[in-house]
Structures are given as structure tokens and as C-alpha cells.
Design an enzyme around this catalytic site. Structure first.
Site, PDB file in Angstrom:
ATOM      1  N   HIS A  91       0.731  -1.299  -0.014  1.00  0.00           N
ATOM      2  CA  HIS A  91       0.056  -0.030  -0.102  1.00  0.00           C
ATOM      3  C   HIS A  91       0.970   1.266  -0.099  1.00  0.00           C
ATOM      4  O   HIS A  91       1.964   1.319   0.711  1.00  0.00           O
ATOM      5  CB  HIS A  91      -0.903   0.105   1.160  1.00  0.00           C
ATOM      6  N   ASP A 107      -8.143  -5.343  -0.720  1.00  0.00           N
ATOM      7  CA  ASP A 107      -8.082  -6.373  -1.964  1.00  0.00           C
ATOM      8  C   ASP A 107      -7.839  -7.629  -1.904  1.00  0.00           C
ATOM      9  O   ASP A 107      -8.468  -8.399  -2.690  1.00  0.00           O
ATOM     10  CB  ASP A 107      -7.431  -5.614  -3.103  1.00  0.00           C
TER      11      ASP A 107
HETATM   12  C1  SDX Z   1      -6.141   0.535  -3.132  1.00  0.00           C
HETATM   13  O1  SDX Z   1      -4.313   4.843  -1.663  1.00  0.00           O
HETATM   14  C2  SDX Z   1      -5.185   4.361  -1.384  1.00  0.00           C
HETATM   15  O2  SDX Z   1      -5.782   4.429  -0.543  1.00  0.00           O
HETATM   16  C3  SDX Z   1      -5.851   3.007  -2.075  1.00  0.00           C
HETATM   17  C4  SDX Z   1      -6.633   2.081  -1.684  1.00  0.00           C
HETATM   18  C5  SDX Z   1      -8.143   2.775  -1.309  1.00  0.00           C
HETATM   19  O3  SDX Z   1      -8.768   2.399  -0.465  1.00  0.00           O
HETATM   20  O4  SDX Z   1      -8.358   3.873  -1.990  1.00  0.00           O
HETATM   21  O5  SDX Z   1      -6.414   1.510  -0.292  1.00  0.00           O
HETATM   22  C6  SDX Z   1      -7.251   1.001  -2.241  1.00  0.00           C
HETATM   23  O6  SDX Z   1      -5.557   0.699  -4.167  1.00  0.00           O
HETATM   24  C7  SDX Z   1      -5.037  -0.627  -2.305  1.00  0.00           C
HETATM   25  C8  SDX Z   1      -3.781  -1.196  -3.318  1.00  0.00           C
HETATM   26  C9  SDX Z   1      -4.257  -2.008  -4.207  1.00  0.00           C
HETATM   27  N1  SDX Z   1      -3.091  -2.508  -5.152  1.00  0.00           N
HETATM   28  C10 SDX Z   1      -2.585  -3.717  -5.159  1.00  0.00           C
HETATM   29  O7  SDX Z   1      -2.965  -4.412  -4.235  1.00  0.00           O
HETATM   30  C11 SDX Z   1      -1.727  -3.791  -6.217  1.00  0.00           C
HETATM   31  C12 SDX Z   1      -0.234  -4.417  -5.873  1.00  0.00           C
HETATM   32  N2  SDX Z   1       0.182  -3.341  -4.793  1.00  0.00           N
HETATM   33  C13 SDX Z   1       1.326  -2.608  -5.481  1.00  0.00           C
HETATM   34  O8  SDX Z   1       1.045  -2.384  -6.821  1.00  0.00           O
HETATM   35  C14 SDX Z   1       1.763  -1.508  -4.673  1.00  0.00           C
HETATM   36  O9  SDX Z   1       1.819  -2.038  -3.425  1.00  0.00           O
HETATM   37  C15 SDX Z   1       1.185  -0.042  -4.540  1.00  0.00           C
HETATM   38  C16 SDX Z   1       0.751   0.518  -5.816  1.00  0.00           C
HETATM   39  C17 SDX Z   1      -0.227  -0.378  -3.870  1.00  0.00           C
HETATM   40  C18 SDX Z   1       2.085   0.694  -3.791  1.00  0.00           C
HETATM   41  O10 SDX Z   1       3.058   0.828  -4.679  1.00  0.00           O
HETATM   42  P1  SDX Z   1       4.310   1.700  -3.955  1.00  0.00           P
HETATM   43  O11 SDX Z   1       4.108   2.651  -2.999  1.00  0.00           O
HETATM   44  O12 SDX Z   1       4.977   1.941  -5.031  1.00  0.00           O
HETATM   45  O13 SDX Z   1       5.061   0.554  -3.091  1.00  0.00           O
HETATM   46  P2  SDX Z   1       6.350   0.977  -2.421  1.00  0.00           P
HETATM   47  O14 SDX Z   1       7.050   2.163  -3.013  1.00  0.00           O
HETATM   48  O15 SDX Z   1       6.178   0.963  -0.908  1.00  0.00           O
HETATM   49  O16 SDX Z   1       7.055  -0.403  -2.889  1.00  0.00           O
HETATM   50  C19 SDX Z   1       8.213  -0.607  -2.140  1.00  0.00           C
HETATM   51  C20 SDX Z   1       9.011  -1.725  -2.810  1.00  0.00           C
HETATM   52  C21 SDX Z   1       9.281  -1.696  -4.239  1.00  0.00           C
HETATM   53  O17 SDX Z   1      10.328  -2.779  -4.389  1.00  0.00           O
HETATM   54  P3  SDX Z   1      11.938  -2.226  -4.609  1.00  0.00           P
HETATM   55  O18 SDX Z   1      11.963  -1.401  -5.745  1.00  0.00           O
HETATM   56  O19 SDX Z   1      12.214  -1.280  -3.395  1.00  0.00           O
HETATM   57  O20 SDX Z   1      12.777  -3.416  -4.756  1.00  0.00           O
HETATM   58  O21 SDX Z   1       7.983  -2.939  -2.592  1.00  0.00           O
HETATM   59  C22 SDX Z   1       7.898  -3.342  -3.942  1.00  0.00           C
HETATM   60  C23 SDX Z   1       8.150  -2.485  -5.018  1.00  0.00           C
HETATM   61  O22 SDX Z   1       8.470  -2.793  -6.279  1.00  0.00           O
HETATM   62  N3  SDX Z   1       6.285  -3.619  -4.084  1.00  0.00           N
HETATM   63  C24 SDX Z   1       5.862  -4.977  -4.255  1.00  0.00           C
HETATM   64  C25 SDX Z   1       4.166  -4.745  -4.068  1.00  0.00           C
HETATM   65  N4  SDX Z   1       4.209  -3.618  -3.722  1.00  0.00           N
HETATM   66  C26 SDX Z   1       5.288  -2.759  -3.845  1.00  0.00           C
HETATM   67  N5  SDX Z   1       6.521  -5.963  -4.506  1.00  0.00           N
HETATM   68  C27 SDX Z   1       5.535  -7.067  -4.645  1.00  0.00           C
HETATM   69  N6  SDX Z   1       4.350  -7.131  -4.749  1.00  0.00           N
HETATM   70  C28 SDX Z   1       3.585  -5.983  -4.452  1.00  0.00           C
HETATM   71  N7  SDX Z   1       2.392  -5.729  -4.175  1.00  0.00           N
END
Ligand code: SDX
Length: 426
Positions: free
Chosen positions: A303, A360
Site C-alpha cells: 500500500h 483487496d
Molecule cells: C488500493 O491509496 C489508497 O488508499 C488506495 C486504496 C483505497 O482504499 O483507495 O487503499 C485501495 O488501491 C489498495 C492497493 C491495491 N493495489 C494492489 O494490491 C496492487 C499491488 N500493490 C502494488 O501495486 C503496490 O503495493 C502499490 C501500488 C499499492 C503501492 O506501490 P508503491 O507505493 O510504489 O510501493 P512501495 O514504494 O512501498 O514499494 C516498495 C517496494 C518496491 O520494491 P523495490 O523497488 O524497493 O525492490 O516494494 C515493492 C516495490 O516494487 N512492492 C511490491 C508490491 N508492492 C510494492 N512487490 C511485490 N508485490 C507488491 N504488491
């Protein structure tokens, strides 16, 4: 505590006021900084930027706290109803008995759609994604309600909010019925909000529809969990669209379009499809390795704000168990989900990146058990989030500091150059 920050650029210093909220991070007010310094602040994705002042929802991502007008989400999910939460988000307080009756009456008596509106669905192919239908249909609503165009009139803002909250279930149910070839079902005024929605989705003219109180309660709780979430991507879209004075229904259509993305509201469909792809507990290690190899993300995990557990996910998991038990369903995907959660929460890769299940992760299994196809999951999210979007939109219009949103940029393109005639181009 200091009440200003000082920023020094070269031999010049700029004092920036620090504004304090009732809780959570203070903010550095940079509204005059560009005018004084000829410098923009730079924050792609706005992850360190407060875009507005709000009293509606507070999130503490590290502590896993989510409050709506001060009330914790787990208490609202356990003790309140979706319509009561709608009143809370819109008006700032839980309703008195009299206010609740009046609010429920206002919503109930706006659930119908203009008869002409039903022909609008006929323009879509039967296999159209229901979110495509929702984006188009809700935008089209603005063609049916020209009487709520004056967004500066509080009464017209209120009627638009009531119409949207009331009509989203009717439109969502029509998108579902259209996709499966069943006749549209008219709302019934004697039913509760969630009962009405489930009847419009699952009743058939060939027999009487019998409500299931456990499923009705689960639907209502799922709507509560998805109602609002601070300045997330789709809410920020609605605010930005609304800041130009656009019709509220068109602004909500913009929010629906944004929510559809797989990184946002589309993740519930992606999370279930991921569990279906994994298929069995035995396949989890290989799939997790693919995540670590950056081949794909773990959908339903992570998140932008929560770097600890998502408080909604815990309630969603409990609701999932209740629904499966009530329906006597032993869904093997639930075993996969529980094992995947256990593996991820104990794996350094996910721990280091603070990746926890979000709302989700369990919603897909629950909604599938209730009879919804995966392509309806984000529609249900949009239905519930409409009250959050329109509450934030309403709050924006009540803010005297409101102005049209207009972010700037760091320009790294070509500087000015003269036109080159075709014959002189290399
Ligand atoms: C919602 O904003 C809100 O409030 C949204 C929401 C709402 O109620 O409106 O809560 C609803 O959108 C929930 C999120 C749903 N999305 C997913 O489940 C999709 C999978 N999640 C990711 O796409 C991701 O976690 C995000 C988009 C939600 C957040 O992305 P960020 O902010 O870019 O994550 P981060 O910067 O904290 O990532 C840090 C690291 C990175 O790796 P490195 O480059 O450091 O090696 O964590 C990795 C990211 O690549 N990472 C993941 C991951 N999410 C982040 N790796 C694997 N699986 C994941 N799901």
C-alpha cells in the site's frame, strides 16, 4: 514546536509557515514559495504532498489506523450500517434517529433511474467490462440531471450527493444483469440499501427472491470498508475534476475511471485471478520466487500509505470466513490465500518492503462466494467509494480557499528553437 521552516537557496532564505492538524503530520505551507523564490517543489505521485485540508478520513499508515470523522473503521464495520456511514462522511456526525430516518428516505426515493436511461446500456456489447459500462453510464447521468449544475449551491450539491449514493447500486446491478443477459430489476423501497442491491443483482422474474441476512450484512460491511480512504488516486481525481466546476456526475465518472486501474481498485479482481493462477498451496513457493524476481507483483499486497497492516483487511478476512461458513463453501482459494499470507508475512523480502495484505486480498474470495464474477469486483468498490468521492467533493466546495487545481512541472525538454523546413531536416 517551531511554527516555521526556513529554506535557504544560495544566499537567500525563505521562511515557510508550518500548519498543524488535529493529529498526524504537520505541513510546510509552500503556497507562496514559488512566488518568492521562483522555484517549484517537486513531488511526482504527490506521496509527500498534502493536496488539501480535510476533516473526513485520517490514516496512520505505520500504526494501521483508519478513522472516519474520528471513528475507527473496525468499530464502524462491526456496529454501524453503510447508510449511517454515508451520513457520517457527508455531514460529519453519526445521525440521530430522526436524521437517520430522513436520510434513508432521501436515498431510498432516489434509487430509480430515468426510463430512458435503460436504453443507454443497449449500446454496449454484452461482453463489455462492467467498469467500462459504469464509467460511461455515470458520466451519462449528467445528461439527465441538468438541474444540479450549480455546484456553488449547497442544496444542489446535496441533491447530487443523494442521487449518486442512491443510483449507483441500480446502475451497478444493471451493468451486472446486462453482462449476464438477465432482465433489469427495479429497486424496491421496502428493502434496505444492501438488500435492494443484492435483489437487483440476483433476483429473476421466474421466482421470488429471498434475502439472506448474513450476505446482506456482509455486503453492507464490505461497502463500509470501501467507503472512503483520504486522498487516494481516485479521490484526488474527483477533487481535481471538481475544482474546475465540472458536473458532479462527470467528476464521479472520472473517479471510476481512475479506480479501475490494477494498482488501485482493480487490484481485487487481479488478486483473485492471481490466486486462481497459483491454484494450489504447493505452487506458492514458485510464484513467490517470481515476485522476488520482479516478474510480477503480489496483488492485494502492499500500500502507498499502510506500511503496517491495512485495518480493513482484518475485517475483510473475518467477513470472508463468515460468508464461506454461511454458504457452506470450502473454497480451496481461501487455503491458498491464507498460506500465501503466512509465507509472505514471514519472508524477509516482503518484511523489508513492509508489504502486508490490503483490503483487496480477501475481498475477491468473499465476493466470488457471494456470486459476483471477478469483473464485478471493482464495480462494487466504485459503488461503495462513491460516498467518499462525493463527500470529499462537497468538502472541497465548502473550503473558502478552493481554487482550480493546477500542478506545475520540472521541464527537461528542448529549449526554444526555430522551425526547420522539411527539406533541411536530416
Ligand atoms: C488500493 O491509496 C489508497 O488508499 C488506495 C486504496 C483505497 O482504499 O483507495 O487503499 C485501495 O488501491 C489498495 C492497493 C491495491 N493495489 C494492489 O494490491 C496492487 C499491488 N500493490 C502494488 O501495486 C503496490 O503495493 C502499490 C501500488 C499499492 C503501492 O506501490 P508503491 O507505493 O510504489 O510501493 P512501495 O514504494 O512501498 O514499494 C516498495 C517496494 C518496491 O520494491 P523495490 O523497488 O524497493 O525492490 O516494494 C515493492 C516495490 O516494487 N512492492 C511490491 C508490491 N508492492 C510494492 N512487490 C511485490 N508485490 C507488491 N504488491
Amino acid at each position: 514546536m517551531t511554527d516555521k521552516a526556513t529554506l535557504t537557496i544560495g544566499d537567500k532564505s525563505y521562511d515557510l509557515p508550518i500548519l498543524k492538524g488535529s493529529t498526524g503530520p504537520d505541513v510546510v505551507d509552500v503556497r507562496k514559495f514559488y512566488g518568492d523564490s521562483d522555484h517549484f517543489t517537486f513531488d511526482p505521485g504527490f506521496t509527500s504532498t498534502a493536496s488539501c485540508e480535510s476533516k473526513i478520513t485520517y490514516i496512520d499508515g505505520d500504526a494501521g489506523i483508519l478513522l472516519h470523522r474520528g471513528y475507527p473503521i473496525d468499530q464502524l464495520a462491526e456496529k454501524s450500517s453503510f447508510l449511517e456511514v454515508c451520513h457520517l462522511l457527508l455531514n460529519g456526525e453519526l445521525p440521530t434517529a430522526e436524521e437517520a430516518t430522513k436520510f434513508e428516505h432521501n436515498i431510498t426515493y432516489h434509487t430509480m433511474l430515468h426510463a430512458q436511461f435503460d436504453s443507454f446500456f443497449q449500446g454496449f456489447r454484452r461482453d463489455a467490462h462492467p467498469m467500462a459500462i459504469m464509467t460511461g453510464a455515470v458520466g451519462a447521468l449528467s445528461a439527465f440531471y441538468a438541474d444540479s449544475l450549480n455546484v456553488d449551491d449547497p442544496k444542489q450539491r446535496e441533491i447530487s450527493a443523494h442521487r449518486l449514493i442512491a443510483k449507483m447500486p441500480t446502475i451497478a446491478a444493471r451493468a451486472f444483469q446486462y453482462s449476464v443477459g438477465r432482465p433489469f430489476v427495479t429497486p424496491r423501497n421496502e428493502l434496505s440499501y444492501s438488500e435492494n442491491f443484492l435483489r437487483m443483482c440476483f433476483s429473476v422474474p421466474a421466482e421470488d427472491w429471498v434475502p439472506n441476512p448474513v450476505l446482506t450484512r456482509a455486503m453492507d460491511r464490505i461497502f463500509i470498508l470501501h467507503a472512503d480512504h483520504e486522498q487516494n488516486a481516485s479521490t484526488s481525481t474527483v477533487r481535481l475534476a471538481g475544482s474546475s466546476g465540472a458536473h458532479p456526475f462527470a467528476c464521479i465518472a472520472a473517479g471510476i475511471a481512475c479506480l479501475w486501474g490494477p494498482s488501485h481498485g482493480g487490484a481485487n479482481q487481479e488478486a483473485l485471478e492471481m490466486l486462481e493462477e497459483i491454484g494450489t498451496v504447493e505452487n506458492i513457493p514458485a510464484y513467490v520466487q517470481g515476485v522476488k524476481d520482479k516478474k510480477y507483483k503480489l496483488m492485494g499486497f502492499g500500500h502507498r500509505v499502510y506500511k503496517n497492516f491495512d485495518p480493513r483487511a482484518k475485517v475483510m478476512q473475518k467477513t470472508c470466513y463468515e460468508v464461506l461458513e454461511q454458504l457452506g463453501i470450502n473454497d480451496p482459494l481461501l487455503q491458498v490465500a491464507m498460506e500465501l499470507e503466512k509465507v509472505a508475512l514471514s519472508d524477509p523480502y516482503f518484511i523489508e518492503r513492509k508489504l502486508y495484505p490490503n483490503i483487496d486480498f480477501y475481498s475477491g474470495i468473499t465476493l466470488r462466494a457471494m456470486g459476483f464474477p471477478t469483473n464485478m469486483f471493482t464495480v462494487l468498490f466504485a459503488l461503495a467509494r462513491t460516498v467518499g468521492w462525493i463527500s470529499q467533493w462537497k468538502e472541497m466546495f465548502e473550503d473558502p480557499a478552493r481554487k482550480i487545481g493546477r500542478p506545475r512541472q520540472l521541464y527537461t525538454g528542448a529549449t526554444q528553437r526555430d522551425y526547420t523546413p522539411l527539406e533541411k531536416r536530416g
